[in-house]
Design a protein around this motif. Structure first.
Motif, PDB file in Angstrom:
ATOM      1  N   VAL A  94       0.836  -1.202   0.000  1.00 18.87           N
ATOM      2  CA  VAL A  94       0.000   0.000   0.000  1.00 18.87           C
ATOM      3  C   VAL A  94       0.873   1.255   0.000  1.00 18.87           C
ATOM      4  N   ASP A  95       1.890   1.259   0.857  1.00 16.27           N
ATOM      5  CA  ASP A  95       2.804   2.410   0.916  1.00 16.27           C
ATOM      6  C   ASP A  95       3.490   2.635  -0.429  1.00 16.27           C
ATOM      7  N   TYR A  96       3.891   1.543  -1.073  1.00 12.96           N
ATOM      8  CA  TYR A  96       4.591   1.654  -2.358  1.00 12.96           C
ATOM      9  C   TYR A  96       3.695   2.319  -3.407  1.00 12.96           C
ATOM     10  N   PHE A  97       2.453   1.852  -3.512  1.00 15.17           N
ATOM     11  CA  PHE A  97       1.561   2.424  -4.524  1.00 15.17           C
ATOM     12  C   PHE A  97       1.157   3.848  -4.184  1.00 15.17           C
ATOM     13  N   GLU A  98       1.073   4.171  -2.912  1.00 13.34           N
ATOM     14  CA  GLU A  98       0.791   5.568  -2.534  1.00 13.34           C
ATOM     15  C   GLU A  98       1.896   6.489  -3.038  1.00 13.34           C
ATOM     16  N   ARG A  99       3.149   6.061  -2.848  1.00 17.26           N
ATOM     17  CA  ARG A  99       4.283   6.870  -3.316  1.00 17.26           C
ATOM     18  C   ARG A  99       4.303   6.965  -4.839  1.00 17.26           C
ATOM     19  N   LEU A 100       3.978   5.856  -5.511  1.00 16.73           N
ATOM     20  CA  LEU A 100       4.012   5.846  -6.973  1.00 16.73           C
ATOM     21  C   LEU A 100       2.926   6.741  -7.558  1.00 16.73           C
ATOM     22  N   VAL A 101       1.730   6.698  -6.978  1.00 14.41           N
ATOM     23  CA  VAL A 101       0.639   7.561  -7.436  1.00 14.41           C
ATOM     24  C   VAL A 101       1.003   9.030  -7.216  1.00 14.41           C
ATOM     25  N   ASP A 102       1.575   9.351  -6.065  1.00 12.47           N
ATOM     26  CA  ASP A 102       1.999  10.730  -5.791  1.00 12.47           C
ATOM     27  C   ASP A 102       3.036  11.202  -6.803  1.00 12.47           C
ATOM     28  N   ALA A 103       3.978  10.329  -7.144  1.00 15.42           N
ATOM     29  CA  ALA A 103       5.027  10.692  -8.104  1.00 15.42           C
ATOM     30  C   ALA A 103       4.444  10.989  -9.474  1.00 15.42           C
ATOM     31  N   ARG A 104       3.407  10.226  -9.880  1.00 14.00           N
ATOM     32  CA  ARG A 104       2.808  10.423 -11.208  1.00 14.00           C
ATOM     33  C   ARG A 104       1.984  11.710 -11.283  1.00 14.00           C
ATOM     34  N   LYS A 105       1.560  12.233 -10.145  1.00 12.70           N
ATOM     35  CA  LYS A 105       0.802  13.482 -10.150  1.00 12.70           C
ATOM     36  C   LYS A 105       1.670  14.647 -10.626  1.00 12.70           C
ATOM     37  N   THR A 106       2.942  14.625 -10.257  1.00  8.13           N
ATOM     38  CA  THR A 106       3.843  15.715 -10.639  1.00  8.13           C
ATOM     39  C   THR A 106       4.689  15.370 -11.861  1.00  8.13           C
ATOM     40  N   ASP A 107       4.819  14.066 -12.147  1.00  6.66           N
ATOM     41  CA  ASP A 107       5.654  13.643 -13.278  1.00  6.66           C
ATOM     42  C   ASP A 107       4.984  12.474 -14.003  1.00  6.66           C
ATOM     43  N   PRO A 108       3.878  12.748 -14.725  1.00  2.46           N
ATOM     44  CA  PRO A 108       3.158  11.654 -15.406  1.00  2.46           C
ATOM     45  C   PRO A 108       4.006  11.002 -16.493  1.00  2.46           C
ATOM     46  N   GLN A 109       3.832   9.689 -16.635  1.00  2.00           N
ATOM     47  CA  GLN A 109       4.553   8.905 -17.636  1.00  2.00           C
ATOM     48  C   GLN A 109       3.553   8.299 -18.617  1.00  2.00           C
ATOM     49  N   ASP A 110       4.070   7.536 -19.577  1.00  2.00           N
ATOM     50  CA  ASP A 110       3.201   6.849 -20.528  1.00  2.00           C
ATOM     51  C   ASP A 110       2.841   5.474 -19.959  1.00  2.00           C
ATOM     52  N   ASP A 111       2.016   5.477 -18.902  1.00  2.00           N
ATOM     53  CA  ASP A 111       1.649   4.220 -18.268  1.00  2.00           C
ATOM     54  C   ASP A 111       0.240   4.327 -17.679  1.00  2.00           C
ATOM     55  N   LEU A 112      -0.278   3.187 -17.220  1.00  2.00           N
ATOM     56  CA  LEU A 112      -1.651   3.122 -16.731  1.00  2.00           C
ATOM     57  C   LEU A 112      -1.860   3.962 -15.480  1.00  2.00           C
ATOM     58  N   ILE A 113      -0.895   3.945 -14.558  1.00  4.52           N
ATOM     59  CA  ILE A 113      -1.047   4.729 -13.334  1.00  4.52           C
ATOM     60  C   ILE A 113      -1.228   6.208 -13.669  1.00  4.52           C
ATOM     61  N   SER A 114      -0.406   6.715 -14.580  1.00  3.34           N
ATOM     62  CA  SER A 114      -0.498   8.136 -14.961  1.00  3.34           C
ATOM     63  C   SER A 114      -1.842   8.442 -15.604  1.00  3.34           C
ATOM     64  N   ARG A 115      -2.311   7.532 -16.485  1.00  2.00           N
ATOM     65  CA  ARG A 115      -3.601   7.757 -17.141  1.00  2.00           C
ATOM     66  C   ARG A 115      -4.731   7.812 -16.113  1.00  2.00           C
ATOM     67  N   LEU A 116      -4.679   6.913 -15.118  1.00  3.02           N
ATOM     68  CA  LEU A 116      -5.716   6.904 -14.090  1.00  3.02           C
ATOM     69  C   LEU A 116      -5.633   8.155 -13.220  1.00  3.02           C
ATOM     70  N   VAL A 117      -4.432   8.619 -12.941  1.00  2.00           N
ATOM     71  CA  VAL A 117      -4.255   9.844 -12.140  1.00  2.00           C
ATOM     72  C   VAL A 117      -4.827  11.049 -12.880  1.00  2.00           C
ATOM     73  N   VAL A 118      -4.527  11.148 -14.178  1.00  6.85           N
ATOM     74  CA  VAL A 118      -4.893  12.328 -14.957  1.00  6.85           C
ATOM     75  C   VAL A 118      -6.330  12.278 -15.455  1.00  6.85           C
TER      76      VAL A 118
END
Length: 287
Positions: A86-110
């Motif tokens: 859970v902690d790992y995915f929380e950090r990864l989601v937070d990172a994608r908010k400021t630095d979105p990539q070409d991946d599913l997590i970024s698409r879901l965040v945005v």
């Protein structure tokens, strides 16, 4: 995003086959190919850095252990086993908010209205669905291809159709437990409300009232099956599996002149709920 993965799937399958053949023509198809290929594909789709793949696989195995134990109802209420995930995915989601990539997590965040916790949970669920049963699916397919001579006639059948019959005939997930939400009568037997019921998917896929000659593998049958479940419980990884399976197995067929499976040395999965192999030793003659 799944359909944009076609070339990535081909590249990963080729490179992993090359890795498996580095030490010679003999290797374990499960450990050296069927496990790492789906893992690499779904990790890239979701957006997990390669340095974290082994850690994610460890968490997946922990989760499956909690889920499959007879004490799962009790253990699932204890968050300690999965807190690091859970902690790992929380950090990864937070990172994608400021630095979105070409991946599913970024698409879901945005692009989605999901909460951070929902994004993390869905991504973990997608990784789990796209890795474990996919490995068993590939191994089951290879075994059936060998037993039924499909390596000698690979262009006679449409790969997508053959793989649907593989899913029916050797469903990777053989059973699931569900709880009834109301009483129901099936074939004269009443199942009360609130009962735990074991659904035998593998048995349903061999139902003689549904299929002609159900215990025979028919490569061009193209069956309507329950290997991916149905309704609200349909497998979240089904679209990826249907794209990935044909591409990966075509890659294997195209890259080898001959493949011999040592069935007498194969080790089946030890659980009744899974149908697949722990080990599937092969000997390959590359093109």
């Amino acid at each position: 995003m799944i359909h944009d993965l076609r070339h990535t799937i081909e590249d990963i399958a080729r490179s992993q086959l090359d890795n498996a053949l580095e030490d010679g023509p003999e290797f374990d198809f499960v450990t050296d190919f069927a496990v790492p290929v789906p893992l690499r594909i779904v990790m890239q789709l979701v957006g997990i850095p390669q340095r974290d793949h082994k850690q994610l696989l460890s968490w997946l195995e922990t989760f499956r252990g909690v889920m499959n134990t007879e004490y799962s109802a009790v253990e699932s209420k204890n968050p300690a086993a999965m807190e690091a995930t859970v902690d790992y995915f929380e950090r990864l989601v937070d990172a994608r908010k400021t630095d979105p990539q070409d991946d599913l997590i970024s698409r879901l965040v945005v692009e989605s209205e999901l909460s951070d916790a929902e994004i993390g949970a869905n991504c973990f669920d997608f990784i789990m669905a796209g890795q474990g049963t996919m490995s068993e699916f590939l191994s089951n397919a290879l075994s059936l291809f060998d037993r039924h001579g499909l390596f000698e006639q690979p262009i006679q059948y449409e790969m997508e159709v053959v793989l649907e019959e593989v899913l029916r005939y050797r469903s990777p997930l053989q059973s699931r437990v569900r709880e009834t939400t109301e009483s129901v009568t099936l074939h004269g037997m009443e199942i009360p409300d609130g009962e735990s019921v074991v659904l035998w998917i593998g048995a349903a896929n061999r139902d003689s009232q549904k299929y002609d000659d159900p215990d025979t593998f028919v490569p061009d049958r193209d069956p309507d099956h329950l290997a991916f479940g149905s309704g609200t419980h349909v497998c979240i990884g089904a679209p990826l599996a249907r794209l990935e399976g044909p591409i990966v197995l075509r890659t294997v067929v195209d890259r080898v002149d001959d493949i011999e499976i040592r069935h007498d040395e194969a080790t089946p999965k030890p659980k009744a709920s899974k149908l697949g192999f722990e080990r599937l030793p092969v000997s390959v003659t590359p093109t």
